[in-house]
Design an enzyme around this catalytic site. Structure first.
Site, mmCIF file in Angstrom:
data_model
loop_
_atom_site.group_PDB
_atom_site.id
_atom_site.type_symbol
_atom_site.label_atom_id
_atom_site.label_comp_id
_atom_site.label_asym_id
_atom_site.label_seq_id
_atom_site.Cartn_x
_atom_site.Cartn_y
_atom_site.Cartn_z
ATOM 1 C CB CYS A 46 7.867 -4.227 10.486
ATOM 2 S SG CYS A 46 9.389 -3.268 10.714
ATOM 3 C CG ASP A 48 9.073 0.318 7.237
ATOM 4 O OD1 ASP A 48 8.373 1.172 6.641
ATOM 5 O OD2 ASP A 48 10.235 0.039 6.898
ATOM 6 N NE ARG A 50 9.393 1.864 4.024
ATOM 7 C CZ ARG A 50 10.600 1.429 3.641
ATOM 8 N NH1 ARG A 50 11.061 1.739 2.442
ATOM 9 N NH2 ARG A 50 11.320 0.687 4.447
ATOM 10 C CG HIS A 102 8.424 -4.576 5.694
ATOM 11 N ND1 HIS A 102 9.290 -3.668 5.139
ATOM 12 C CD2 HIS A 102 8.643 -4.513 7.036
ATOM 13 C CE1 HIS A 102 9.977 -3.071 6.097
ATOM 14 N NE2 HIS A 102 9.610 -3.560 7.263
ATOM 15 C CB CYS A 105 12.406 -5.693 7.144
ATOM 16 S SG CYS A 105 12.142 -5.335 8.898
HETATM 17 CO CO CO Z 1 10.721 -3.576 8.962
#
Ligand code: CO
Length: 214
Positions: A46, A48, A50, A102, A105
């Protein structure tokens, strides 16, 4: 929010310090890096902020070929991802492809809502399809957070399957070993969970998805 020039300039300072640190332990570090790459892994994760692939797996520059998008979706209509996949499999000869989702998400959570996100609807539709495929199991989970966590896992599982259904992966399987794995990163604990949905041959695919490559 006012734009801070300082936080931007800090990145370039960090880079200079990083170069110094690397050269301190290995004077040839960058001249070696420049020679080429032969990573064993393709990471599909992803976007993302993090979930940094290298950092959470202890990998270094040169170790992993990375593709990230919203909610780690594998769509055969996505020329970007398909090009990354082809290059990683046919040129770099990666041995393992890892789809890493994750918990928490945003893309997966958004796909569970009925909100209109404009263009993003088109992308989230891929995940809505995953939900629909597994709607009996998911609808039975009353707790919304738990339902989201399960959809994160099922989304990874389906993306692993989507990879296995490509002729790129199946052509590789005809000649050599290549494993496609499904993981979920739990940012609340830092641990990665292996979903044990690994595919390394055509056997578990429905015949409609099997290419005749003989
Ligand atoms: Co995500």
């Amino acid at each position: 929010m006012p734009v801070s020039k300082e936080i931007y300039l800090k990145l370039l300072q960090n880079n200079e310090e990083w170069v110094k640190e690397r050269l301190k332990t290995d004077a040839h570090y960058f001249s070696d890096l420049e020679k080429g790459q032969s990573p064993h892994f393709l990471w599909i994760g992803c976007a993302d902020s993090r979930v940094p692939a290298e950092e959470i797996t202890g990998l270094e520059p040169g170790d992993v070929f990375v593709h990230r998008n919203i909610a780690n979706v594998v769509s055969t209509n996505d020329f970007n991802l398909m090009s990354v996949l082809q290059y990683a499999v046919e040129v770099l000869h990666v041995q393992h492809i890892i789809v890493c989702g994750h918990y928490g998400c945003g893309g997966v959570i958004a796909s569970m809502s009925n909100k209109d996100f404009g263009l993003v609807n088109k992308w989230l539709h891929n995940i809505k399809e995953v939900y629909f495929t597994h709607h009996k199991e998911l609808d039975a989970i009353e707790n919304e957070e738990q339902r989201g966590r399960r959809l994160v896992e099922l989304n990874v599982q389906e993306q692993v399957r989507n990879l296995a259904e490509t002729s790129i992966v199946q052509k590789a399987w005809n000649k050599r070993e290549l494993s496609v794995h499904g993981w979920v990163f739990d940012m609340g604990t830092g641990f990665i969970k292996d979903l044990n949905v690994m595919l390394d041959d055509q056997e578990s695919l429905h015949p409609i998805f099997r290419y005749d490559l003989k």
